[in-house]
Structures are given as structure tokens and as C-alpha cells.
Design a protein around this motif. Structure first.
Motif, PDB file in Angstrom:
ATOM      1  N   LYS A 156       0.449   5.256   0.487  1.00 55.23           N
ATOM      2  CA  LYS A 156      -0.549   6.162   1.057  1.00 55.23           C
ATOM      3  C   LYS A 156      -0.128   7.618   0.892  1.00 55.23           C
ATOM      4  N   SER A 157      -1.109   8.435   0.544  1.00 51.09           N
ATOM      5  CA  SER A 157      -0.931   9.885   0.439  1.00 51.09           C
ATOM      6  C   SER A 157      -1.866  10.526   1.453  1.00 51.09           C
ATOM      7  N   ASN A 158      -1.304  11.289   2.383  1.00 53.73           N
ATOM      8  CA  ASN A 158      -2.103  11.865   3.474  1.00 53.73           C
ATOM      9  C   ASN A 158      -2.865  10.781   4.233  1.00 53.73           C
ATOM     10  N   GLY A 159      -2.255   9.604   4.360  1.00 55.55           N
ATOM     11  CA  GLY A 159      -2.871   8.528   5.128  1.00 55.55           C
ATOM     12  C   GLY A 159      -3.888   7.701   4.371  1.00 55.55           C
ATOM     13  N   LYS A 160      -4.151   8.013   3.099  1.00 54.04           N
ATOM     14  CA  LYS A 160      -5.146   7.277   2.319  1.00 54.04           C
ATOM     15  C   LYS A 160      -4.465   6.454   1.219  1.00 54.04           C
ATOM     16  N   PRO A 161      -4.872   5.188   1.056  1.00 52.11           N
ATOM     17  CA  PRO A 161      -4.281   4.347   0.011  1.00 52.11           C
ATOM     18  C   PRO A 161      -4.474   4.937  -1.378  1.00 52.11           C
ATOM     19  N   VAL A 162      -3.459   4.825  -2.210  1.00 56.72           N
ATOM     20  CA  VAL A 162      -3.479   5.361  -3.569  1.00 56.72           C
ATOM     21  C   VAL A 162      -3.663   4.208  -4.555  1.00 56.72           C
ATOM     22  N   GLU A 190      -3.744  14.685  -8.184  1.00 61.69           N
ATOM     23  CA  GLU A 190      -4.347  15.335  -7.015  1.00 61.69           C
ATOM     24  C   GLU A 190      -3.476  16.483  -6.522  1.00 61.69           C
ATOM     25  N   GLU A 231       0.832  -1.204   0.000  1.00 53.62           N
ATOM     26  CA  GLU A 231       0.000   0.000   0.000  1.00 53.62           C
ATOM     27  C   GLU A 231       0.868   1.257   0.000  1.00 53.62           C
ATOM     28  N   LYS A 282       4.201  13.778   2.985  1.00 51.91           N
ATOM     29  CA  LYS A 282       2.866  13.188   3.118  1.00 51.91           C
ATOM     30  C   LYS A 282       2.750  11.805   2.495  1.00 51.91           C
ATOM     31  N   ARG A 330      -7.079  -4.373   1.407  1.00 49.54           N
ATOM     32  CA  ARG A 330      -5.808  -3.757   1.031  1.00 49.54           C
ATOM     33  C   ARG A 330      -5.848  -3.330  -0.434  1.00 49.54           C
TER      34      ARG A 330
END
Length: 209
Positions: free
Chosen positions: A98-104, A113, A96, A169, A204
Motif C-alpha cells: 500500500k502507498s498512502n493507504g491504497k493498494p498498489v 506516481e 498487499e 508512506k 485483495r
């Protein structure tokens, strides 16, 4: 090894009671010696098996590390890499980003983005990390983006903005296994991986190349 005394039966007449007791005692001692010898042999074999298992594990344990930078071979390029610095191949079950805590779901989506004004096809290379087998000592480039020339003002500014984004991030997490099916979860930052029974893929999201 225990040496048992040699007993001689009297030449004539019935054997005395002490002779029977001595024979029985020697048989008991012989049995005890055999049991003890078997126990010591089994202990030695168990220790050898344990040591061999440890050596096999040590020589087949993968260790993944995530790398990110803005220079590749002296050229300005944003890159994300995954390298196996361990002693054995890694079977990456999920990975995984993650960008700013969110999966990409895809690195290009993250670029868009951060720099939505680009609105055009980018000269970016991407690779899928999971599922994948990474040999010991091998490095895989997940993402590569050469810096646009300064004459491309929008692209140049977006590249620099994304450079700042990936430093502050961005995070990763992965679950991978050895050829012996020992598995770990790790953030790939050099910390000790956490052993797990198996790698569960449910929930995931691995970015696609």
C-alpha cells in the motif's frame, strides 16, 4: 495395579453367602481396576498426541517479515524484500503493498506516481509475491532499483524522492498459511500474526511482477 485377594471355596458343602459376596466384590474391583487403567492410558496417549501436535506446529510454522532499505551489498539500491524467518514454508495467499493507504497493482506504477516526470522505462526489477510458496529461511526481493548516476539528474532526484516515500508512506499486509493449513494475517513488521480460519482473496490486490 490392584492385587485382589485369593479366595478359597470350602472343600465340601454349599458355598457360604460370604463366599459369593467376596467373589462378586473381587469381580467389581477387577473391573474398576481395568477401567481405571484404561482411563490412565487414554489420558497419557492424549497428552502425547497434544505434545506431538505442538511440536509439529512449532517446527512447521512460518513467519514472514517485510524489509525495505536503500543499500544492498554496499551498493545504493532501493529494495523491498519478504523473508520467511519461521520454521516452515509459507504459502502466501495474498500480499498487499500500500502507498498512502491504497493498494498498489504494480510497484512501477507507484514509482511513476511519485516521479511522473520520468516518463520513460526504468531499470527496475520486480517479483510477484502472491500466490507463492516461500521456504523457511528464504528471502524474496519484491522490488529493486539501483540509484541512477548523478549525471542523470531526473533519475537521481526521482530515486531520492522515492526513497523518502517508501520510508514514510509505505505499508504491507499479507495472509499466509502453513503446510498444516494454519493461516495468519500480518503486517509483516515483527508483530504477532493474527490467526484466521482461512485466507480470503476477495477484495485483495496483490502487486504483479
Amino acid at each position: 495395579m490392584i492385587d485382589l485377594p485369593k479366595l478359597s471355596k470350602p472343600e465340601s458343602g454349599p458355598a457360604p453367602r460370604w463366599f459369593h459376596i467376596a467373589v462378586a466384590g473381587s469381580m467389581v474391583l477387577s473391573s474398576v481396576a481395568a477401567v481405571y487403567g484404561s482411563w490412565r492410558t487414554s489420558q497419557t496417549m492424549a497428552a502425547l498426541v497434544k505434545e506431538n501436535t505442538r511440536l509439529v506446529m512449532a517446527n512447521s510454522t512460518p513467519l514472514l517479515e517485510f524489509g525495505t532499505g536503500n543499500q544492498v551489498g554496499g551498493k545504493a539500491q532501493l529494495s523491498f524484500t519478504v523473508q520467511n524467518v519461521g520454521n516452515g514454508p509459507a504459502r502466501v495467499v495474498w500480499f498487499e503493498l500500500k502507498s498512502n493507504g491504497k493498494p498498489v497493482p504494480h510497484v512501477i506504477e507507484m514509482v511513476n506516481e511519485v516521479a511522473p516526470e520520468l516518463g520513460r522505462k526504468l531499470l527496475i526489477s520486480t517479483t510477484t509475491i502472491a500466490p507463492r510458496l516461500i521456504s523457511a529461511g528464504k528471502e524474496i526481493q519484491l522490488f529493486g532499483w539501483d540509484r541512477p548516476p548523478e549525471s542523470d539528474a531526473a533519475g537521481f532526484a526521482a530515486w531520492n524522492r522515492f526513497d523518502q516515500h517508501r520510508q514514510r508512506k509505505l505499508s504491507v499486509q499479507a495472509c499466509y498459511c502453513s503446510v498444516l493449513d494454519a493461516c495468519w494475517i500480518s503486517n509483516l513488521e515483527g508483530d504477532i500474526p493474527k490467526p484466521v480460519e482461512r485466507c480470503e482473496t476477495e477484495g485483495r490486490l496483490s502487486p504483479q511482477g
